[in-house]
Design a protein around this motif. Structure first.
Motif, PDB file in Angstrom:
ATOM      1  N   LYS A  62       0.823  -1.197   0.000  1.00  0.00           N
ATOM      2  CA  LYS A  62       0.000   0.000   0.000  1.00  0.00           C
ATOM      3  C   LYS A  62       0.864   1.256   0.000  1.00  0.00           C
ATOM      4  N   LYS A  63       2.017   1.213   0.676  1.00  0.00           N
ATOM      5  CA  LYS A  63       2.889   2.385   0.732  1.00  0.00           C
ATOM      6  C   LYS A  63       3.440   2.749  -0.636  1.00  0.00           C
ATOM      7  N   SER A  65       1.696   2.648  -3.388  1.00  0.00           N
ATOM      8  CA  SER A  65       0.609   3.123  -4.240  1.00  0.00           C
ATOM      9  C   SER A  65       0.678   4.635  -4.396  1.00  0.00           C
ATOM     10  N   LEU A  66       0.168   5.141  -5.509  1.00  0.00           N
ATOM     11  CA  LEU A  66       0.177   6.578  -5.780  1.00  0.00           C
ATOM     12  C   LEU A  66      -0.627   7.335  -4.730  1.00  0.00           C
ATOM     13  N   ASP A  67      -1.723   6.737  -4.276  1.00  0.00           N
ATOM     14  CA  ASP A  67      -2.563   7.386  -3.276  1.00  0.00           C
ATOM     15  C   ASP A  67      -1.781   7.617  -1.975  1.00  0.00           C
ATOM     16  N   TYR A  68      -1.030   6.615  -1.555  1.00  0.00           N
ATOM     17  CA  TYR A  68      -0.237   6.760  -0.335  1.00  0.00           C
ATOM     18  C   TYR A  68       0.885   7.773  -0.534  1.00  0.00           C
ATOM     19  N   TRP A  70       1.121  10.509  -2.524  1.00  0.00           N
ATOM     20  CA  TRP A  70       0.763  11.929  -2.480  1.00  0.00           C
ATOM     21  C   TRP A  70       0.265  12.335  -1.097  1.00  0.00           C
ATOM     22  N   ARG A  71      -0.434  11.442  -0.417  1.00  0.00           N
ATOM     23  CA  ARG A  71      -0.924  11.771   0.923  1.00  0.00           C
ATOM     24  C   ARG A  71       0.234  11.958   1.910  1.00  0.00           C
ATOM     25  N   SER A  72       1.198  11.061   1.882  1.00  0.00           N
ATOM     26  CA  SER A  72       2.325  11.179   2.802  1.00  0.00           C
ATOM     27  C   SER A  72       3.208  12.369   2.440  1.00  0.00           C
ATOM     28  N   PHE A 396      -5.528  11.599   6.974  1.00  0.00           N
ATOM     29  CA  PHE A 396      -5.569  11.078   5.601  1.00  0.00           C
ATOM     30  C   PHE A 396      -5.827   9.578   5.548  1.00  0.00           C
ATOM     31  N   ILE A 398      -3.713   7.080   6.472  1.00  0.00           N
ATOM     32  CA  ILE A 398      -2.558   6.290   6.004  1.00  0.00           C
ATOM     33  C   ILE A 398      -1.681   5.898   7.190  1.00  0.00           C
TER      34      ILE A 398
END
Length: 398
Positions: A62-63, A65-68, A70-72, A396, A398
């Motif tokens: 999961k880390k 992934s693109l979603d993770y 930009w959020r981090s 977020f 995460i």
């Protein structure tokens, strides 16, 4: 043919169906047990093979992934901006002390001097003077902190794939690599910020654009009349030796980059290592009821429980204290190299030359000038940074 044999032949395979069904049940049971234990399926063509080995593996996937990402990254950038804003006045005075600005030498070395320096800046420029160079700081710190926290998460995912790999060395290396990655991409903005913060003249103050042009065009062959004698002497000596590097250009924006890299290795590494280690101590079962909060509903599976505000701030503060002590001498050398063109003739001193100059001027204590102010700045800054980052990660999901 005997009747028994005829009867048996009329039902092909009937005698072997029962053992086959038993074997299939046993295989399915074994696969289910393996799945519960987080083990790989026996046969790679089975459906169980698509299940990650453990919660740690699933978290690492999961880390990436693109979603993770930009959020981090956004969480880290905002955390850095919040932390730098809290300590901007302290940072301005610390730079003036470290770089031995002629107008503030009389204040260096004591808390009384620190207070007087704050008053002097306030009288001369008002509250805005305490935040001089802060706009450049925010422009630098958002990508710097964003890249640093993002890189740490990604490097951790590569180096620490199982619980038994959660060692101090791997944490230290992960933090160090994250710091080096972030400083490489944002160092020119740091040089501009230091120059803006170093200026104290009231008339004809340089703009951001003029500072950039000045740094770009600095030439080692010009010696201002007000250059300090040590730098003037060094320039005279270097004038008789051929230049091995360009005297102007983009390379000027990386003045002091080598000691920055050397300083970032222990600073970022010890910062992340100390924070994570203190966090583990606070999450110990004997302390958890006083130090942790209930797990949020949107928390990823396997994520450690969030710390209470005081515990998170304490973990960050201790991390700042340890990391600042380890890396401070190299930070002093870096500041002197960064402002070399502002107080001298633009000669690019090496790490060794700068260290000798500091030693000659103030001795061993010169490498720790402003350390007390450094503690007053770094401890709340790192505490605010980790606190904001962890809370934004929770926000977020995460």
């Amino acid at each position: 043919m005997p009747p028994a044999l005829i009867s048996h032949a009329s039902m092909p395979g009937s005698g072997s169906n029962e053992p086959r069904e038993v074997a299939a049940d046993a295989f399915r049971l074994g696969a289910r047990i393996q799945k519960e234990k987080g083990e790989v399926a026996v046969c790679p063509t089975d459906d169980e093979a698509s299940v990650p080995r453990s919660k740690k593996d699933s978290e690492n996937l999961k880390k990436r992934s693109l979603d993770y990402v930009w959020r981090s990254g956004v969480a880290g950038g905002l955390a850095g901006c919040a932390a730098k804003t809290v300590v901007a006045p302290l940072d301005r005075v610390k730079i003036l002390f470290q770089a031995r600005n002629p107008h503030f030498l009389k204040y260096a070395g004591s808390w009384w001097g620190f207070g007087e320096a704050i008053k002097d800046i306030y009288r001369q420029d008002g509250p805005i003077g305490l935040f001089r160079g802060h706009s450049a700081t925010l422009l630098r710190i958002f990508p710097y902190a964003g890249i640093k926290f993002l890189a740490y998460e990604q490097v951790r995912a590569l180096f620490i794939t199982r619980k038994d790999q959660e060692t101090p060395l791997r944490r230290l290396v992960s933090g160090s690599l994250a710091g080096v990655t972030s400083v490489f991409f944002t160092y020119p903005l740091e040089v501009i910020r230091v120059r803006l913060a170093f200026e104290t003249k009231r008339e004809g103050r340089s703009s951001l654009r003029s500072i950039i042009r000045q740094i770009y065009s600095e030439n080692a062959m010009t010696t201002p009349e007000n250059a300090p004698p040590p730098l003037r002497n060094m320039t005279a000596a270097s004038a008789h030796t051929p230049a091995l590097i360009p005297k102007t250009g983009l390379v000027n924006f990386y003045r002091g980059f080598s000691p920055t890299l050397l300083g970032m290795l222990p600073y970022a590494g010890m910062s992340f290592l100390t924070h994570d280690t203190v966090g583990d101590i606070f999450r110990h079962p004997k302390l958890a009821q006083w130090t942790t909060l209930p797990q949020p509903e949107n928390a990823p599976v396997g994520k450690a429980a969030p710390l209470r505000s005081w515990a998170e701030l304490s973990a960050g503060g201790i991390a700042g204290l340890v990391s600042q002590t380890v890396s401070y001498p190299l930070e002093v050398i870096r500041r002197r190299m960064q402002v070399g063109g502002a107080v001298g003739d633009g000669h690019r001193m090496t790490i060794g030359e700068t260290a000798k100059l500091i030693m000659r001027e103030r001795g061993f204590r010169g490498f720790f000038v402003g350390l007390t102010i450094g503690y007053a700045k770094v401890v709340p800054m790192v505490a605010a940074s980790f606190y904001t980052y962890e809370r934004l990660k929770t926000f977020f999901g995460i």
